[in-house]
Design a protein around this motif. Structure first.
Motif, PDB file in Angstrom:
ATOM      1  N   LEU A 201     -23.269  57.967 -33.495  1.00 37.28           N
ATOM      2  CA  LEU A 201     -23.632  59.247 -32.921  1.00 37.28           C
ATOM      3  C   LEU A 201     -23.230  59.274 -31.452  1.00 37.28           C
ATOM      4  CD1 LEU A 201     -27.158  59.627 -34.521  1.00 37.28           C
ATOM      5  CD2 LEU A 201     -25.040  60.712 -35.242  1.00 37.28           C
ATOM      6  N   THR A 202     -22.690  60.382 -31.017  1.00 34.34           N
ATOM      7  CA  THR A 202     -22.230  60.463 -29.624  1.00 34.34           C
ATOM      8  C   THR A 202     -23.381  60.249 -28.647  1.00 34.34           C
ATOM      9  OG1 THR A 202     -22.446  62.877 -29.653  1.00 34.34           O
ATOM     10  CG2 THR A 202     -20.268  61.959 -30.151  1.00 34.34           C
ATOM     11  N   SER A 203     -24.574  60.721 -28.988  1.00 29.62           N
ATOM     12  CA  SER A 203     -25.724  60.549 -28.092  1.00 29.62           C
ATOM     13  C   SER A 203     -26.054  59.077 -27.889  1.00 29.62           C
ATOM     14  CB  SER A 203     -26.944  61.288 -28.637  1.00 29.62           C
ATOM     15  OG  SER A 203     -27.283  60.813 -29.925  1.00 29.62           O
ATOM     16  N   LYS A 204     -26.005  58.293 -28.947  1.00 36.70           N
ATOM     17  CA  LYS A 204     -26.311  56.858 -28.840  1.00 36.70           C
ATOM     18  C   LYS A 204     -25.219  56.127 -28.061  1.00 36.70           C
ATOM     19  CE  LYS A 204     -29.289  56.537 -32.800  1.00 36.70           C
ATOM     20  NZ  LYS A 204     -29.766  55.701 -33.869  1.00 36.70           N
ATOM     21  N   ILE A 205     -23.973  56.512 -28.292  1.00 37.67           N
ATOM     22  CA  ILE A 205     -22.862  55.865 -27.588  1.00 37.67           C
ATOM     23  C   ILE A 205     -22.951  56.142 -26.087  1.00 37.67           C
ATOM     24  CG2 ILE A 205     -20.347  55.830 -27.288  1.00 37.67           C
ATOM     25  CD1 ILE A 205     -20.204  56.473 -30.366  1.00 37.67           C
ATOM     26  N   ILE A 206     -23.145  57.399 -25.710  1.00 41.18           N
ATOM     27  CA  ILE A 206     -23.210  57.762 -24.294  1.00 41.18           C
ATOM     28  C   ILE A 206     -24.446  57.139 -23.637  1.00 41.18           C
ATOM     29  CG2 ILE A 206     -23.450  59.689 -22.663  1.00 41.18           C
ATOM     30  CD1 ILE A 206     -20.613  59.357 -23.813  1.00 41.18           C
ATOM     31  N   THR A 207     -25.571  57.091 -24.332  1.00 43.18           N
ATOM     32  CA  THR A 207     -26.775  56.437 -23.795  1.00 43.18           C
ATOM     33  C   THR A 207     -26.480  54.975 -23.505  1.00 43.18           C
ATOM     34  OG1 THR A 207     -28.270  57.980 -24.893  1.00 43.18           O
ATOM     35  CG2 THR A 207     -29.184  55.831 -24.304  1.00 43.18           C
ATOM     36  N   TRP A 208     -25.829  54.280 -24.442  1.00 43.48           N
ATOM     37  CA  TRP A 208     -25.493  52.864 -24.258  1.00 43.48           C
ATOM     38  C   TRP A 208     -24.519  52.689 -23.089  1.00 43.48           C
ATOM     39  CZ3 TRP A 208     -20.915  50.082 -24.694  1.00 43.48           C
ATOM     40  CH2 TRP A 208     -21.055  48.695 -24.649  1.00 43.48           C
ATOM     41  N   VAL A 209     -23.462  53.508 -23.049  1.00 46.05           N
ATOM     42  CA  VAL A 209     -22.465  53.409 -21.976  1.00 46.05           C
ATOM     43  C   VAL A 209     -23.121  53.657 -20.620  1.00 46.05           C
ATOM     44  CG1 VAL A 209     -20.398  54.497 -20.998  1.00 46.05           C
ATOM     45  CG2 VAL A 209     -20.483  53.955 -23.431  1.00 46.05           C
ATOM     46  N   ASN A 210     -24.001  54.631 -20.540  1.00 47.97           N
ATOM     47  CA  ASN A 210     -24.698  54.911 -19.286  1.00 47.97           C
ATOM     48  C   ASN A 210     -25.456  53.682 -18.799  1.00 47.97           C
ATOM     49  OD1 ASN A 210     -25.962  56.733 -17.185  1.00 47.97           O
ATOM     50  ND2 ASN A 210     -27.775  56.010 -18.277  1.00 47.97           N
TER      51      ASN A 210
ATOM     52  N   THR B 285     -21.833  75.444 -24.060  1.00 44.43           N
ATOM     53  CA  THR B 285     -22.610  75.380 -22.825  1.00 44.43           C
ATOM     54  C   THR B 285     -23.709  74.325 -22.857  1.00 44.43           C
ATOM     55  OG1 THR B 285     -24.058  77.137 -23.616  1.00 44.43           O
ATOM     56  CG2 THR B 285     -22.170  77.792 -22.254  1.00 44.43           C
ATOM     57  N   ASP B 286     -23.927  73.676 -24.009  1.00 45.46           N
ATOM     58  CA  ASP B 286     -24.967  72.655 -24.076  1.00 45.46           C
ATOM     59  C   ASP B 286     -24.645  71.510 -23.129  1.00 45.46           C
ATOM     60  OD1 ASP B 286     -26.203  74.113 -26.053  1.00 45.46           O
ATOM     61  OD2 ASP B 286     -25.475  72.872 -27.696  1.00 45.46           O
ATOM     62  N   LEU B 287     -25.627  71.129 -22.325  1.00 43.41           N
ATOM     63  CA  LEU B 287     -25.516  69.969 -21.453  1.00 43.41           C
ATOM     64  C   LEU B 287     -26.540  68.968 -21.968  1.00 43.41           C
ATOM     65  CD1 LEU B 287     -24.021  68.912 -18.975  1.00 43.41           C
ATOM     66  CD2 LEU B 287     -25.859  69.824 -17.564  1.00 43.41           C
ATOM     67  N   HIS B 288     -26.067  67.785 -22.360  1.00 45.46           N
ATOM     68  CA  HIS B 288     -26.916  66.821 -23.049  1.00 45.46           C
ATOM     69  C   HIS B 288     -27.477  65.733 -22.144  1.00 45.46           C
ATOM     70  CE1 HIS B 288     -24.212  68.635 -26.069  1.00 45.46           C
ATOM     71  NE2 HIS B 288     -25.372  68.784 -26.675  1.00 45.46           N
ATOM     72  N   GLY B 289     -27.216  65.823 -20.887  1.00 43.61           N
ATOM     73  CA  GLY B 289     -27.696  64.863 -19.913  1.00 43.61           C
ATOM     74  C   GLY B 289     -26.846  64.934 -18.663  1.00 43.61           C
ATOM     75  N   VAL B 290     -27.302  64.242 -17.649  1.00 46.55           N
ATOM     76  CA  VAL B 290     -26.580  64.228 -16.377  1.00 46.55           C
ATOM     77  C   VAL B 290     -25.393  63.278 -16.455  1.00 46.55           C
ATOM     78  CG1 VAL B 290     -28.666  64.804 -15.069  1.00 46.55           C
ATOM     79  CG2 VAL B 290     -28.063  62.407 -15.427  1.00 46.55           C
ATOM     80  N   VAL B 291     -24.649  63.200 -15.371  1.00 48.95           N
ATOM     81  CA  VAL B 291     -23.505  62.292 -15.281  1.00 48.95           C
ATOM     82  C   VAL B 291     -23.945  60.875 -15.650  1.00 48.95           C
ATOM     83  CG1 VAL B 291     -22.349  63.676 -13.546  1.00 48.95           C
ATOM     84  CG2 VAL B 291     -23.939  61.887 -12.831  1.00 48.95           C
ATOM     85  N   ILE B 292     -23.005  60.068 -16.140  1.00 43.14           N
ATOM     86  CA  ILE B 292     -23.380  58.704 -16.511  1.00 43.14           C
ATOM     87  C   ILE B 292     -23.159  57.740 -15.349  1.00 43.14           C
ATOM     88  CG2 ILE B 292     -22.993  59.119 -18.969  1.00 43.14           C
ATOM     89  CD1 ILE B 292     -20.484  57.464 -18.798  1.00 43.14           C
ATOM     90  N   ALA B 293     -23.906  56.666 -15.381  1.00 42.85           N
ATOM     91  CA  ALA B 293     -23.914  55.578 -14.402  1.00 42.85           C
ATOM     92  C   ALA B 293     -24.777  55.881 -13.187  1.00 42.85           C
ATOM     93  CB  ALA B 293     -22.499  55.183 -13.963  1.00 42.85           C
ATOM     94  N   ALA B 294     -25.463  57.008 -13.182  1.00 45.81           N
ATOM     95  CA  ALA B 294     -26.296  57.371 -12.038  1.00 45.81           C
ATOM     96  C   ALA B 294     -27.695  56.768 -12.133  1.00 45.81           C
ATOM     97  CB  ALA B 294     -26.401  58.885 -11.919  1.00 45.81           C
ATOM     98  N   MET B 295     -28.238  56.656 -13.356  1.00 41.78           N
ATOM     99  CA  MET B 295     -29.607  56.177 -13.517  1.00 41.78           C
ATOM    100  C   MET B 295     -29.759  55.514 -14.885  1.00 41.78           C
ATOM    101  SD  MET B 295     -33.196  58.363 -13.444  1.00 41.78           S
ATOM    102  CE  MET B 295     -32.356  59.647 -12.560  1.00 41.78           C
ATOM    103  N   GLU B 296     -30.322  54.343 -14.909  1.00 45.09           N
ATOM    104  CA  GLU B 296     -30.540  53.624 -16.161  1.00 45.09           C
ATOM    105  C   GLU B 296     -31.709  54.240 -16.930  1.00 45.09           C
ATOM    106  OE1 GLU B 296     -31.129  49.032 -17.740  1.00 45.09           O
ATOM    107  OE2 GLU B 296     -31.264  49.454 -15.603  1.00 45.09           O
ATOM    108  N   GLY B 297     -31.672  54.094 -18.255  1.00 50.12           N
ATOM    109  CA  GLY B 297     -32.787  54.494 -19.092  1.00 50.12           C
ATOM    110  C   GLY B 297     -32.768  55.929 -19.570  1.00 50.12           C
ATOM    111  N   LEU B 298     -31.738  56.683 -19.244  1.00 48.96           N
ATOM    112  CA  LEU B 298     -31.661  58.071 -19.701  1.00 48.96           C
ATOM    113  C   LEU B 298     -31.321  58.115 -21.185  1.00 48.96           C
ATOM    114  CD1 LEU B 298     -29.624  59.619 -16.759  1.00 48.96           C
ATOM    115  CD2 LEU B 298     -32.100  59.718 -17.114  1.00 48.96           C
TER     116      LEU B 298
END
Length: 158
Positions: free
Chosen positions: A4-13, A63-76
């Protein structure tokens, strides 16, 4: 679906934030297209809205935004959205270097001009990319490029 893209982006972040000594961040739009069914799952983390150019000519703005930029804050925890791409539909993604491309006189290329080109186009994905890149180049002329310019277009053939 394990990927799932959400899990991948969460992990990468989380990984990038831990190694982010220079306090940099990344905007990301990630999508996974099931080419058999047309299901498109995507996560937008601070990137410009992506467009879907439908086979019938309509242009949908994601227009859906699923979170802020990555690498800015852990745990998102990032989210995702799903939609269906029908045969002939096209995904169109771009970086902010396109609407913010500036002419010698200081005028931005703009999102309205970009949207107009998308709405008017009945071209292939490759031809659309060439048209928009050429239009940006003509607009900027000899002005210095100050940001990256990236364009991606993918059409589902079906």
């Amino acid at each position: 679906n394990v990927y799932l893209t959400s899990k991948i982006i969460t992990w990468v972040n989380n990984v990038m934030e831990k190694e982010n000594e220079n306090a940099m961040f990344v905007t990301v739009f990630m999508g996974i297209l099931n080419t058999k069914t047309g299901e498109f799952t995507y996560t937008n983390a601070g990137q410009n809205p992506t467009f879907i150019k439908r086979a019938d000519g309509r242009v949908d703005k994601l227009t859906d935004l699923h979170g802020v930029v990555i690498a800015a804050m852990e745990g998102l925890k990032y989210k995702e959205s799903k939609l269906m791409l029908n045969p002939g539909d096209m995904i169109f993604a771009y970086t902010d270097g396109i609407p913010e491309a500036t002419s010698d006189s200081g005028e931005f290329f703009g999102r309205q001009r970009l949207t107009g080109l998308l709405e008017a186009s009945s071209k292939s994905a490759a031809a659309l990319v060439e048209t928009i890149a050429g239009s940006v180049a003509a607009h900027t002329g000899e002005a210095e490029q100050f940001d990256d310019i990236t364009i991606l277009a993918v059409r589902r053939n079906g």
